[in-house]
Design a protein around this motif. Structure first.
Motif, PDB file in Angstrom:
ATOM      1  N   ALA A 103       0.812  -1.216   0.000  1.00 53.45           N
ATOM      2  CA  ALA A 103       0.000   0.000   0.000  1.00 53.45           C
ATOM      3  C   ALA A 103       0.847   1.268   0.000  1.00 53.45           C
ATOM      4  N   GLU A 104       1.941   1.243   0.753  1.00 50.31           N
ATOM      5  CA  GLU A 104       2.707   2.467   0.939  1.00 50.31           C
ATOM      6  C   GLU A 104       4.157   2.265   0.518  1.00 50.31           C
ATOM      7  N   THR A 105       4.712   3.234  -0.181  1.00 47.23           N
ATOM      8  CA  THR A 105       6.121   3.149  -0.555  1.00 47.23           C
ATOM      9  C   THR A 105       6.971   3.532   0.656  1.00 47.23           C
ATOM     10  N   PRO A 106       7.861   2.665   1.088  1.00 43.13           N
ATOM     11  CA  PRO A 106       8.640   2.994   2.279  1.00 43.13           C
ATOM     12  C   PRO A 106       9.666   4.095   1.997  1.00 43.13           C
ATOM     13  N   GLU A 107       9.830   4.996   2.979  1.00 46.99           N
ATOM     14  CA  GLU A 107      10.826   6.061   2.861  1.00 46.99           C
ATOM     15  C   GLU A 107      12.109   5.598   3.538  1.00 46.99           C
ATOM     16  N   LEU A 108      13.221   6.234   3.177  1.00 46.69           N
ATOM     17  CA  LEU A 108      14.468   5.934   3.877  1.00 46.69           C
ATOM     18  C   LEU A 108      14.358   6.452   5.304  1.00 46.69           C
ATOM     19  N   SER A 109      14.614   5.590   6.281  1.00 43.20           N
ATOM     20  CA  SER A 109      14.599   6.055   7.660  1.00 43.20           C
ATOM     21  C   SER A 109      15.658   5.301   8.439  1.00 43.20           C
ATOM     22  N   LYS A 110      16.072   5.895   9.548  1.00 44.14           N
ATOM     23  CA  LYS A 110      17.142   5.306  10.361  1.00 44.14           C
ATOM     24  C   LYS A 110      16.672   3.995  10.980  1.00 44.14           C
ATOM     25  N   HIS A 111      17.493   2.984  10.855  1.00 44.49           N
ATOM     26  CA  HIS A 111      17.219   1.729  11.522  1.00 44.49           C
ATOM     27  C   HIS A 111      18.550   1.085  11.869  1.00 44.49           C
ATOM     28  N   SER A 112      18.731   0.712  13.069  1.00 46.94           N
ATOM     29  CA  SER A 112      20.000   0.207  13.616  1.00 46.94           C
ATOM     30  C   SER A 112      21.209   0.968  13.052  1.00 46.94           C
ATOM     31  N   GLY A 113      21.105   2.294  13.099  1.00 53.64           N
ATOM     32  CA  GLY A 113      22.261   3.139  12.812  1.00 53.64           C
ATOM     33  C   GLY A 113      22.448   3.562  11.374  1.00 53.64           C
ATOM     34  N   HIS A 114      21.621   3.074  10.439  1.00 62.18           N
ATOM     35  CA  HIS A 114      21.769   3.561   9.070  1.00 62.18           C
ATOM     36  C   HIS A 114      20.420   3.619   8.356  1.00 62.18           C
ATOM     37  N   LEU A 115      20.428   4.184   7.159  1.00 61.42           N
ATOM     38  CA  LEU A 115      19.180   4.446   6.436  1.00 61.42           C
ATOM     39  C   LEU A 115      18.704   3.199   5.683  1.00 61.42           C
ATOM     40  N   VAL A 116      17.442   2.863   5.890  1.00 54.32           N
ATOM     41  CA  VAL A 116      16.835   1.733   5.193  1.00 54.32           C
ATOM     42  C   VAL A 116      15.451   2.162   4.730  1.00 54.32           C
ATOM     43  N   CYS A 168      12.410   0.360   4.275  1.00 54.75           N
ATOM     44  CA  CYS A 168      11.697  -0.906   4.391  1.00 54.75           C
ATOM     45  C   CYS A 168      10.721  -0.800   5.553  1.00 54.75           C
ATOM     46  N   HIS A 169       9.538  -1.387   5.374  1.00 54.64           N
ATOM     47  CA  HIS A 169       8.556  -1.386   6.475  1.00 54.64           C
ATOM     48  C   HIS A 169       8.893  -2.432   7.535  1.00 54.64           C
ATOM     49  N   ASN A 170       9.505  -3.521   7.085  1.00 57.54           N
ATOM     50  CA  ASN A 170       9.828  -4.601   8.026  1.00 57.54           C
ATOM     51  C   ASN A 170      11.308  -4.936   7.980  1.00 57.54           C
ATOM     52  N   PRO A 171      12.179  -4.004   8.396  1.00 62.17           N
ATOM     53  CA  PRO A 171      13.616  -4.305   8.303  1.00 62.17           C
ATOM     54  C   PRO A 171      14.004  -5.431   9.264  1.00 62.17           C
ATOM     55  N   ILE A 172      15.035  -6.149   8.888  1.00 60.21           N
ATOM     56  CA  ILE A 172      15.469  -7.278   9.716  1.00 60.21           C
ATOM     57  C   ILE A 172      16.490  -6.806  10.756  1.00 60.21           C
TER      58      ILE A 172
END
Lengths: 294, 317
Positions: free
Chosen positions: B298-311, B313-317
Motif C-alpha cells: 500500500a505504501e512506498t517505504p521512505e528511507l529512515s534510520k534503523h540500527s544506525g543507518h538508512l533503510v 523498508c517497512h519490516n527491516p530485519i
C-alpha cells in the motif's frame, strides 16, 4: 630537403595503406581500377594524346571508316572520333565527378545535421529529400534543365540533385547509429562542443561508405550526363560529350556505325569499371552492412 | 570534510510518446535519490542490471537531463548551468565507461584519444603534447610506446587504462566509474581496481563507483548505496555493517565465498523485477520479498534510520 623526401615517402606509404589500395588486391579490382586510372590519365593528358583537334572539321573526309590515321574513323563532319572520344572522357568525368562531389558535400551536410539535431528539422529535411527520391533521376534532371536551360552547368546541378537523397539518407542513418556509441558520450563528457562531436567524431566515422557510394554514383552520373547529352540538353556543340556524339551518330547508324559504337563502348566500359571497382572497394572495406542502413 | 557532491531527490522519468493506438507510458528510471559524497570518499552504488545505476551516473554528470531534484558539485548548482558553463565544469568531473571497447573512437590513435580532453577544453598540455601523453600513459601503467596504436590493437584492459588516462587528463576531482571492470577478465579486473586505488591515493580523487558486484563494492568502497528499481533502498555506512533490507541481505547471500568447505544454502529470489513502467504504489520489492506484509503493497517505504543507518523498508530485519 630530407623532410620533403620523408613527406613524399609518407604520402606513398599512406596511399599503399589507404582503403583505395585494398580494392586493387583482387584481379577484378586490378583490371577495373587499372582501366579507371588509365581513363583518368587519358582525360588529363588529352591534348597530348589526341592525334587531331576534336573540333577540326574535314568535310571531304566525312564518315570515314576506322583506318590510319583516323583510328576510330570520322563523323559526318570529318572530325576524328578517337580524339572526340578522348575529349569526351574529359567532359563526362569532370561533369560527373563535380556533380557527385557537390551532391556528397550537400548530402553529408544535410544528413549529418538531420541525424545529429533530430526533431522537426530532421523531419522537414528528410521529407523533402525523400520527395526528390520518389521522382526518377532523369525527370529531376529534365525539370532542372527546363528551369535553367541546357548546358553543362545545369547538367551538373541536375545530377547533383538527383543523387542528393542517397547521400543524405546514408549519412543520416550512420550519424543516428554513431550517436549512440559510447565514444560520443565520452567526448560530450569531456566537454566537446557539437561542432567537435560532428566534425571530429561523427563525420569521420560516417564518411567511408558515403565515399564508396559516391564512387558508384559517378558511374550513374556518367550515364545521366550521356543521356542528357543524347537529348541535346547537356554539353552543347562543339564540346565533345559521349552522349551528344551518340546522338549525332544515330542519323548515320547504318552508314557509319563507328560514330555511335565507340562513344557507346566508352560509356559502357567506364560504367562497368566503376561498378566493379566500387564492389571491390565495398568488399575490401567490409562495409556492406553499413550501406544497407539507408 | 566538505561535500564534493550533493544529490537531492534526483529523479528521471522517460516518457514514451503516445499515439493513436498506444498509450503514453512513463518509466521511472531513477526515483528520489539523495546522497552526499564527501571529498576523498568512495561511494559504491550496487543493484541488479536495469535498476538505474548507469542512469544515475549520467544524471549526476548531466549527460542526461534530470526530471527533478537538485545537484550540487563543489557547492555549485549543476542544474542551473548553461551548456557552455557545463562544458567547462566537465573538466572537474569525469567518467570511466563500462565498455572500453566502444569508449574510444576507432579512428583515433591512443595519443589523439588521450589528448582529446586538452583539445576540447582548450587547455595546452604542460611541457608539450608528447610529454603529456607519456606522463598520462605512465600514470595508468601503460607503455608510452602504445601511443601511436589504434584502439583495436589494444586489449580490453589496456583500453580501460586509456579510458582512465583520458578521464584523469584534466585532473578532475570527481571520477564516476560506471562498472569499469564489468567487461574485463577477472585477472584484469583486479589490476584495474588496484590501479584505481593507487590513483585515488596519489591524486586525492573522489569516486562514485557503480557496480553490480557486491563483493567488489564491499572491498573498494567506504559507503554503499543499494538500489532497487530506481530507488535507494539501503545506505550501508561502512562495508562491514549489518544489512537490514531484505533485498540487500539476499544480494549479500548470493555472493560466493572463495572457500570450498563453506557450505550454505543459497535461496535465489523468486519472481522478476517488476516493470519500471507505470509503477504501482507500495514497495517495488514487495512481490519478491520474504518479509512482505500488508503495508508493503500500500505504501512506498521512505528511507529512515534503523540500527544506525538508512533503510527504506517497512519490516527491516
Amino acid at each position: 630537403m630530407i623532410n620533403i623526401i620523408g613527406k613524399k615517402i609518407g604520402a606513398i606509404s599512406w596511399l599503399r595503406r589507404s582503403p583505395l589500395a585494398k580494392a586493387f588486391n583482387s584481379w577484378l579490382g586490378k583490371i577495373a581500377g587499372g582501366f579507371l586510372v588509365l581513363l583518368l590519365l587519358t582525360a588529363i593528358f588529352a591534348p597530348w594524346i589526341t592525334p587531331f583537334d576534336y573540333a577540326a572539321q574535314n568535310l571531304m573526309n566525312g564518315n570515314a571508316p576506322p583506318a590510319w590515321p583516323h583510328l576510330l574513323g570520322t563523323d559526318q563532319f570529318g572530325r576524328d572520333v578517337f580524339s572526340r572520344v578522348i575529349y569526351g572522357a574529359r567532359t563526362s568525368l569532370s561533369v560527373s565527378v563535380t556533380a557527385i562531389s557537390i551532391s556528397i558535400v550537400a548530402g553529408m551536410t544535410l544528413g549529418a545535421a538531420a541525424g545529429y539535431f533530430g526533431g522537426i528539422f530532421e523531419r522537414v529535411v528528410m521529407t523533402i529529400v525523400d520527395l526528390t527520391w520518389s521522382f526518377p533521376d532523369i525527370l529531376i534532371a529534365l525539370i532542372f534543365v527546363a528551369i535553367i536551360g541546357p548546358g553543362l552547368t545545369s547538367t551538373i546541378f541536375a545530377i547533383a540533385i538527383a543523387y542528393l537523397a542517397q547521400f543524405t539518407r546514408l549519412t543520416r542513418a550512420q550519424i543516428v547509429r554513431l550517436k549512440q556509441e559510447t565514444f560520443i558520450e565520452a567526448s560530450i563528457n569531456l566537454g566537446g562542443k557539437p561542432r567537435h562531436i560532428l566534425l571530429r567524431h561523427l563525420i569521420p566515422n560516417a564518411i567511408t561508405p558515403v565515399i564508396v557510394i559516391g564512387m558508384l554514383a559517378v558511374g550513374d552520373g556518367i550515364v545521366l550526363e550521356a543521356t542528357l547529352g543524347f537529348f541535346g540538353l547537356g554539353a552543347q556543340p562543339p564540346t565533345p560529350s559521349w552522349g551528344a556524339m551518340m546522338s549525332s551518330g544515330t542519323a548515320q547508324l547504318f552508314l557509319s556505325p563507328w560514330v555511335i559504337i565507340f562513344p557507346g563502348m566508352a560509356v559502357a566500359a567506364t560504367v562497368i569499371a566503376v561498378n566493379l571497382f566500387g564492389d571491390e572497394l565495398i568488399r575490401a572495406l567490409d562495409i556492406r552492412d553499413r550501406l544497407k542502413e539507408a | 570534510m566538505s561535500n564534493l557532491l550533493e544529490v537531492r531527490n534526483l529523479a528521471k522519468k522517460f516518457t514514451s510518446s503516445g499515439g493513436a493506438f498506444r498509450k503514453a507510458r512513463t518509466m521511472h528510471a531513477v526515483n528520489d535519490v539523495s546522497f552526499d559524497l564527501p571529498e576523498g570518499r568512495v561511494i559504491g552504488v550496487v543493484g541488479e542490471s536495469g535498476c538505474g545505476k548507469s542512469t544515475l551516473a549520467r544524471l549526476i554528470l548531466r549527460l542526461i537531463e534530470p526530471s527533478a531534484g537538485t545537484l550540487h558539485f563543489n557547492g555549485e548548482d549543476l542544474r542551473a548551468k548553461t551548456p557552455a558553463q557545463m562544458r567547462d565544469l566537465r573538466a572537474h568531473m569525469q567518467m570511466v565507461f563500462q565498455d572500453p571497447y566502444s569508449a574510444i573512437d576507432p579512428r583515433y590513435t591512443i595519443e589523439r584519444a588521450v589528448l582529446e580532453p586538452f583539445l576540447v577544453q582548450g587547455v595546452k598540455p604542460i611541457d608539450g603534447a608528447a610529454a603529456q601523453v607519456e606522463a598520462l600513459l605512465n600514470m595508468v601503467g601503460l607503455n608510452p610506446g602504445l601511443a601511436d596504436r589504434f584502439p583495436h590493437q589494444l586489449s580490453g584492459g589496456q583500453k580501460q587504462r586509456v579510458g582512465i588516462a583520458r578521464a584523469l587528463a584534466l585532473r578532475p576531482s570527481l571520477l564516476v566509474l560506471d562498472e569499469p571492470t564489468a567487461s574485463l577478465d577477472v585477472s584484469v579486473q583486479a589490476q584495474i581496481i588496484g590501479l584505481l586505488e593507487q590513483l585515488r591515493d596519489e591524486l586525492g580523487l573522489t569516486y562514485l563507483f557503480i557496480s553490480h558486484d557486491l563483493s567488489l563494492v564491499r572491498y573498494f568502497c567506504d559507503e554503499i548505496l543499494v538500489m532497487y528499481l530506481g530507488r535507494v533502498v539501503e545506505v550501508l555506512p561502512d562495508t562491514n555493517g549489518q544489512a537490514c533490507h531484505p533485498y540487500t541481505i539476499t544480494l549479500m547471500n548470493s555472493t560466493f565465498v572463495p572457500d570450498p568447505k563453506h557450505r550454505r544454502v543459497i535461496r535465489p529470489l523468486e519472481g522478476e523485477v517488476p516493470s519500471p513502467f507505470d509503477l504501482k504504489p507500495g514497495c517495488a520489492f514487495a512481490d519478491r520479498c520474504p518479509q512482505v506484509s500488508e503495508i508493503c503493497r500500500a505504501e512506498t517505504p521512505e528511507l529512515s534510520k534503523h540500527s544506525g543507518h538508512l533503510v527504506a523498508c517497512h519490516n527491516p530485519i
